[in-house]
Scaffold this active site. Structure first.
Site: not given
Lengths: 307, 298
Positions: B14, B206, B239, B248
């Site tokens: 996702r 995260h 990003c 990530n």
């Protein structure tokens, strides 16, 4: 001070190894004037120590063949150290003749690595370094000792912390003022860093220790943080993360100075180094090498236009 | 002391794919999730039930949700920005959903065109429906260590938004360093504030690796007792706020570190790397995982 309250060192000395360790592991041979320009730019960033070159036979390390010209050609800024590698007495004399005022010797915690890298046992290499250390002592030249494979060896795999401590102690006892513990293939993690440092700290005072982490497995900053939390106050790094890993094709090597400084700034730890100036030096050498930077801070900043 | 076990929440399908330039065909998405299901991961964020007008990459959310093998013991949460999305998700078989808040007013305005307060009101509708259907809800807080528009974000604000979302009924709050600007210093400060309002057992981090700080930030979070960490296979997802920069943190690199710390994750690193290789080939791109890069010649 934020860092004091958390038990972290207030100040960390960054040892910039880009011009030597970095360039040595780059494929493209860099012209002498570019090397000198890089070092001169780094001298203006506030970095307290910049490893300039290596007085080894040009047959073994063609990239460092111009060691004399580089040594003689650079601007020497007051308050900045310019150590050079000297694998043996011959290299040492050559370095001194070229104006060197600090030298480094490279040991290893792995017999196999020592044999493959410099074609002799750890013991034999220590004997050679002792000659260098003795001459250096007579001339008041400080000697820095490196221990490679501190967290793993490309040939032997796992390296026991006691061996790292033993080799470190030999180098320290012969007069090395500082021992830089190198995770040569970057396999270390905060777990193995802690165990290794605990063993070495039994033999060497904390203030004489440095860490030299490679980012081959992306672990460098986490490993450096662990070392800093244990009180280590000297960290080696390479501008733009110059220098791949000769043991894992295409993989990265040295941790990027910019990324280290960004982290230390965020921790409130003083380094005396101007991050933006280092990024500009990194930009310069990457353009000269026609390659992308390995520094994530540089990548993010130049693309974003902000820091 | 570190936690003995860490739950790794895989967000590649996702958060990762959503931020990749190339739109990925549905069968590839399904295969990615199926491969991830074989690695030992317990939580795999499958897709997002948002309007395809906003997020074309996630337009096939219903097909993906219905097409994947749902293995027992594995959770497949999906994003649901509002009640409509929630209902579509449940109709498609979702058993867990996520909602996204932010610690920055400007970011909320730019991202979903309302204030933080208004966004929480929208989520309240989702919470009520989820509670009625016994569906667990995970809450995300974006911009916890910095905002692309506001810059510095106060730890108190992060704690305030986290507390509200936890009180609304989210079982877990994932604190997101959306632009990766955080460092171990700001991570510690932020977590200290949040942990006064939300129990550490309900917290996740995260981290984005845009400035190379992710693993160091995660390390600090672990040292403070956090035991849930989000990551993306192969470091998928750039990003959107810094062109060309990474986003990530790579799941492989995270698992490598946790293995080295003796922390149990249940994840098979080799299978994970193989999955990363698969999706990178499908996307025709290089992996962002350093562990993968280093190991590829083994």
């Amino acid at each position: 001070q934020e860092s004091q309250a958390s038990g972290l060192p207030e100040y960390i000395k960054i040892v910039e190894v880009g011009p030597r360790d970095g360039l040595q592991n780059e494929k493209v041979i860099v012209p002498t004037d570019i090397k000198i320009e890089l070092i001169n730019r780094l001298s203006k960033t506030g970095l307290p120590a910049i490893e300039v070159t290596s007085f080894v036979s040009s047959k073994w390390v063609p990239q460092m063949a111009d060691h004399k010209e580089v040594m003689r050609g650079i601007e020497r800024h007051p308050g900045v150290q310019y150590p050079v590698l000297t694998p043996n007495l011959q290299g040492f004399h050559s370095a001194i003749a070229a104006g060197a005022t600090e030298v480094s010797v490279f040991g290893a915690a792995s017999e196999s690595f020592s044999k493959m890298n410099i074609n002799c046992s750890i013991e034999e290499s220590i004997e050679k370094f002792e000659e260098v250390a003795k001459s250096a002592r007579n001339m008041n030249i400080p000697v820095r000792g490196y221990v490679s494979c501190a967290l793993g060896c490309p040939y032997e795999g796992n390296i026991i912390p006691a061996k790292v401590a033993e080799v470190s102690k030999r180098l320290y006892s012969m007069g090395c003022y500082e021992i830089s513990l190198g995770d040569t293939i970057g396999v270390g993690t905060p777990g193995s860093m802690k165990t290794m440092l605990e063993a070495v700290m039994k033999e060497i005072p904390l203030s004489a220790l440095a860490v030299h982490c490679h980012d081959t497995y992306g672990q460098a900053l986490a490993n450096i943080l662990t070392a800093v939390q244990m009180g280590v106050a000297v960290v080696d790094s390479s501008v733009a993360g110059l220098g791949g890993c000769p043991y894992a094709k295409g993989a990265t090597g040295n941790v990027a100075t910019e990324d280290v400084i960004y982290m230390l700034n965020g921790l409130g730890i003083n380094t005396g180094v101007n991050l933006y100036a280092v990024m500009e030096a990194g930009n310069f050498i990457c353009a000269a090498l026609n390659k992308k930077t390995n520094s994530k801070v540089a990548q993010a900043s130049f693309n974003n236009g902000t820091i | 002391a570190f936690p003995k076990r860490v739950k790794v929440v895989e967000v590649g399908p996702r958060d990762g794919l959503q931020n990749e330039k190339n739109v990925v065909p549905t069968p590839v998405k399904i295969n990615l999730i199926n491969m991830l299901s074989e690695t030992g991961l317990q939580v795999i964020e499958a897709t997002s039930f948002v309007s395809p007008k906003w997020v074309p990459q996630m337009a096939d959310h219903t097909e993906v949700m219905q097409g994947i093998n749902k293995l027992p013991g594995i959770s497949y949460p999906v994003l649901t920005p509002n009640l409509k999305g929630f209902q579509a998700a449940v109709a498609a078989g979702a058993k867990e959903v996520s909602i996204f808040g932010a610690a920055s007013e400007l970011f909320t305005k730019k991202n979903i065109n309302c204030s933080i307060e208004e966004s929480l009101e929208r989520f309240d509708e989702v919470m009520t429906a989820a509670r009625a259907a016994s569906i667990p809800v995970r809450g995300y807080v974006s911009c916890v260590l910095g905002c692309p528009y506001e810059g510095k974000i106060s730890a108190a604000k992060v704690a305030e938004v986290s507390k509200k979302m936890y009180s609304m009924g989210c079982y877990e709050i994932s604190l997101g360093d959306t632009i990766g600007v955080g460092t171990p210093g700001s991570m510690k400060e932020m977590l200290t504030a949040v942990m006064k309002e939300v129990p550490v057992g309900a917290l996740a981090v995260h981290c984005h690796d845009t400035y190379g700080q992710a693993l160091a930030n995660i390390l600090v979070a672990l040292q403070m007792g956090v035991s849930v960490v989000d990551a993306s296979v192969a470091g998928l997802g750039g990003c959107p706020y810094a062109q060309g920069a990474s986003g990530n943190v790579a799941t492989e690199d995270l698992v490598y570190m946790l293995n080295g710390l003796g922390i149990h994750t249940g994840v098979d690193l080799q299978k994970l790397m193989d999955t990363g290789t698969f999706i990178c080939n499908a996307l025709n791109r290089r992996t962002n995982s350093k562990v993968s890069q280093a190991s590829c010649r083994l």
